[in-house]
Design a protein around this motif. Structure first.
Motif, mmCIF file in Angstrom:
data_model
loop_
_atom_site.group_PDB
_atom_site.id
_atom_site.type_symbol
_atom_site.label_atom_id
_atom_site.label_comp_id
_atom_site.label_asym_id
_atom_site.label_seq_id
_atom_site.Cartn_x
_atom_site.Cartn_y
_atom_site.Cartn_z
ATOM 1 N N THR A 170 -3.877 11.547 8.426
ATOM 2 C CA THR A 170 -4.204 12.323 7.938
ATOM 3 C C THR A 170 -3.009 12.458 6.796
ATOM 4 O O THR A 170 -3.734 12.773 5.959
ATOM 5 C CB THR A 170 -4.339 13.552 7.933
ATOM 6 O OG1 THR A 170 -3.802 14.083 8.988
ATOM 7 C CG2 THR A 170 -5.899 13.226 8.801
ATOM 8 N N PRO A 175 -3.562 9.621 1.517
ATOM 9 C CA PRO A 175 -4.837 10.472 2.246
ATOM 10 C C PRO A 175 -5.807 9.784 1.654
ATOM 11 O O PRO A 175 -7.226 9.604 2.421
ATOM 12 C CB PRO A 175 -4.977 11.843 1.562
ATOM 13 C CG PRO A 175 -3.489 12.106 1.241
ATOM 14 C CD PRO A 175 -2.944 10.705 0.942
ATOM 15 N N LYS A 176 -6.345 8.305 0.280
ATOM 16 C CA LYS A 176 -7.071 7.900 0.008
ATOM 17 C C LYS A 176 -7.827 7.189 1.390
ATOM 18 O O LYS A 176 -8.793 6.639 1.332
ATOM 19 C CB LYS A 176 -6.801 7.527 -1.517
ATOM 20 C CG LYS A 176 -5.705 6.387 -1.225
ATOM 21 C CD LYS A 176 -6.129 6.072 -2.358
ATOM 22 C CE LYS A 176 -4.844 4.808 -3.039
ATOM 23 N NZ LYS A 176 -4.642 3.973 -3.863
ATOM 24 N N GLU A 179 -10.519 9.047 3.904
ATOM 25 C CA GLU A 179 -10.869 9.332 3.216
ATOM 26 C C GLU A 179 -11.984 9.464 3.967
ATOM 27 O O GLU A 179 -13.204 8.457 4.834
ATOM 28 C CB GLU A 179 -11.438 9.381 1.859
ATOM 29 C CG GLU A 179 -10.783 9.951 0.955
ATOM 30 C CD GLU A 179 -10.919 9.701 -0.831
ATOM 31 O OE1 GLU A 179 -11.760 8.615 -0.543
ATOM 32 O OE2 GLU A 179 -9.989 10.164 -1.610
#
Length: 504
Positions: A170, A175-176, A179
């Motif tokens: 994560t 981070p994208k 998701e």
């Protein structure tokens, strides 16, 4: 006559029972080859110490000719890292591993670097499964590119292999890229999977990308300590070289270093459905000097490289010194390559300071000409450069976070420009930073500074949550492009270690 029939029947029963006992008592040997954290270093490389897939393929093929039962597993960080993989978003790696008849791969954090859509496409084009039992979706929908486990049979012995992905994904990919995903507790997941398959199989293998680093919340060692019934953990993520394996309770943990420097194999002996012996082994690159490269794998690698040469062979400048991007150095201290990269970021925006994570620097560069391919290899993640406005307090907090795992070789360790700081590595984490200067002046916690970074860290990657809400002032192109521009404008470059980061 009746007595004769009874005798024949009794004799037949005895023979059947004897035969059945013989079959049950038969010893079955299984060899499991394994790699981890190859990071697409598919070619033999003297500088990196890589064996390459072509020699691995030869060794595995020889074993399959000589032995009946051979399995090949990959513990993750497989599809991304070098130009040969990054230009085609991992497709070349999928094709090579298909040719090597890989049985399964678990998903490492960097395998998410191309995004979930690309992972799905890679899973569709690959003939081997992607395993990650502790991966789920927030909305409860099925993940189309992963399986929890597989079961394979060898001479009547059933082997269950399940995957565990690190929850660190994560923040150890952008981070994208994750998701909507949930990385469940790998210990409780392992307990559930073992409970589900223990009566279906004779051997249980966890294909894990957890590692054994002291800086990780969850490790394979913890899984072995807490979960009974796992015979073997084929591990990755922390890049350890476990020459004789690591026995934890009744579980053997194996790991084969990094970058295809080693090919691991484990010999298992199974009798009456029980694992009687597990013997780990590692084949180091130096022992493969006389191993011929597999022709087909070499041909595929050559063809991919020739197609990429138009891009990668272009020279962008020169360096009069070796640029140090070694993992053990960029994750524990200042290096001249870290200085060069952050100087380029700072100059791009005319910023007060720049900071990048050591884990984003993936290779060194030899003295001499610098090509685009080498820069892409150093900075393979496609990150973009960003300028943010950050308070002195948050900047200090970022530096504090960056050294929080020191001396462990964690990717969050900072490389900086326009900043000098001292720290006490023996102090309690959270109270290590001693003094900080920006542009030669002592840091003012209330002052706002312009700080260049990469979009991964800006989004809170590697745990830099203090950067997430900072206003974005400007954005530039890819980090590798920023570095190429700077090298071209300042060639020849000769960066030095200047005492920007000082452990006291």
């Amino acid at each position: 006559m009746k007595f004769k029939k009874l005798s024949i029947t009794l004799l037949t029963l005895i023979l059947v029972m004897t035969l059945s006992f013989t079959i049950l008592a038969e010893e079955v040997n299984l060899r499991i080859y394994h790699v981890n954290d190859v990071h697409s270093r598919v070619e033999e490389d003297d500088y990196a110490g890589s064996m390459g897939y072509a020699k691995m393929a030869t060794l595995i093929k020889e074993a399959r000719r000589e032995r009946e039962n051979v399995m090949f597993l990959d513990a993750g960080d497989t599809f991304h890292g070098q130009t040969i993989a990054n230009i085609n978003d991992g497709e070349s790696i999928s094709h090579i591993l298909d040719l090597m008849k890989l049985d399964a791969v678990t998903l490492g954090n960097h395998d998410f670097n191309f995004g979930q859509q690309r992972l799905e496409e890679l899973a569709e084009m690959s003939r081997f499964p992607f395993l990650a039992a502790n991966l789920s979706r927030e909305d409860g929908k099925e993940i189309p590119y992963t399986e929890d486990y597989i079961i394979k049979e060898y001479d009547g012995v059933k082997v269950g292999v399940f995957g565990l992905a690190t929850p660190e994904t994560t923040f150890k990919t952008h981070p994208k890229n994750v998701e909507g995903l949930v990385f469940e507790n790998p210990i409780t997941t392992a307990e559930a999977v073992v409970s589900e398959i223990e009566n279906k199989v004779d051997v249980i293998v966890a294909l894990s990308h957890l590692g054994i680093s002291d800086g990780s919340e969850y490790t394979s060692k913890m899984v072995a300590e807490e979960v009974a019934g796992i015979d073997l953990i084929v591990d990755g993520h922390s890049h350890n070289v476990l020459e004789e394996g690591m026995k934890v309770n009744d579980t053997m943990i194996v790991m084969a270093g990094e970058y295809s420097k080693f090919l691991g194999y484990v010999d298992l002996t199974v009798e009456n459905g029980e694992v009687e012996a597990i013997t780990p082994n590692l084949i180091p690159r130096e022992d493969t000097a006389n191993v011929e490269k597999d022709y087909i794998i070499s041909l595929v690698v050559d063809r991919v490289n020739k197609a990429n040469e138009v891009i990668t062979s272009q020279v962008v400048g020169r360096t009069t010194v070796e640029l140090n991007g070694a993992r053990e150095h960029v994750r524990t201290g200042e290096t001249n390559l870290g200085n060069l990269i952050t100087d380029a970021m700072k100059a791009k925006f005319n910023a007060d300071a720049a900071i990048t994570n050591g884990g984003g620097i993936r290779a060194s560069i030899n003295q001499g000409e610098i090509t685009q391919g080498e820069v892409i290899t150093v900075l393979p993640f496609g990150n973009t450069a960003m300028l943010m406005e950050l308070s002195g307090a948050d900047l200090r907090a970022g530096l504090e976070h960056g050294i929080s795992e020191y001396p462990a070789t964690e990717g969050l360790f900072p490389q900086v420009s326009g900043i000098k700081f001292t720290f006490d590595g023996d102090a309690e984490a959270g109270n290590r930073v001693q003094k900080v200067w920006v542009a030669g002046e002592e840091l003012d916690p209330n002052k706002m500074y312009t700080v260049a970074t990469n979009d991964f860290m800006k989004a809170g990657g590697d745990g830099y949550s203090m950067f997430a809400d900072a206003p974005i002032v400007s954005e530039a192109g890819g980090l590798e492009e920023v570095l190429m521009e700077y090298i071209e404008a300042n060639a020849p470059v000769a960066p030095e270690v200047e005492g920007r980061i000082v452990a006291e």
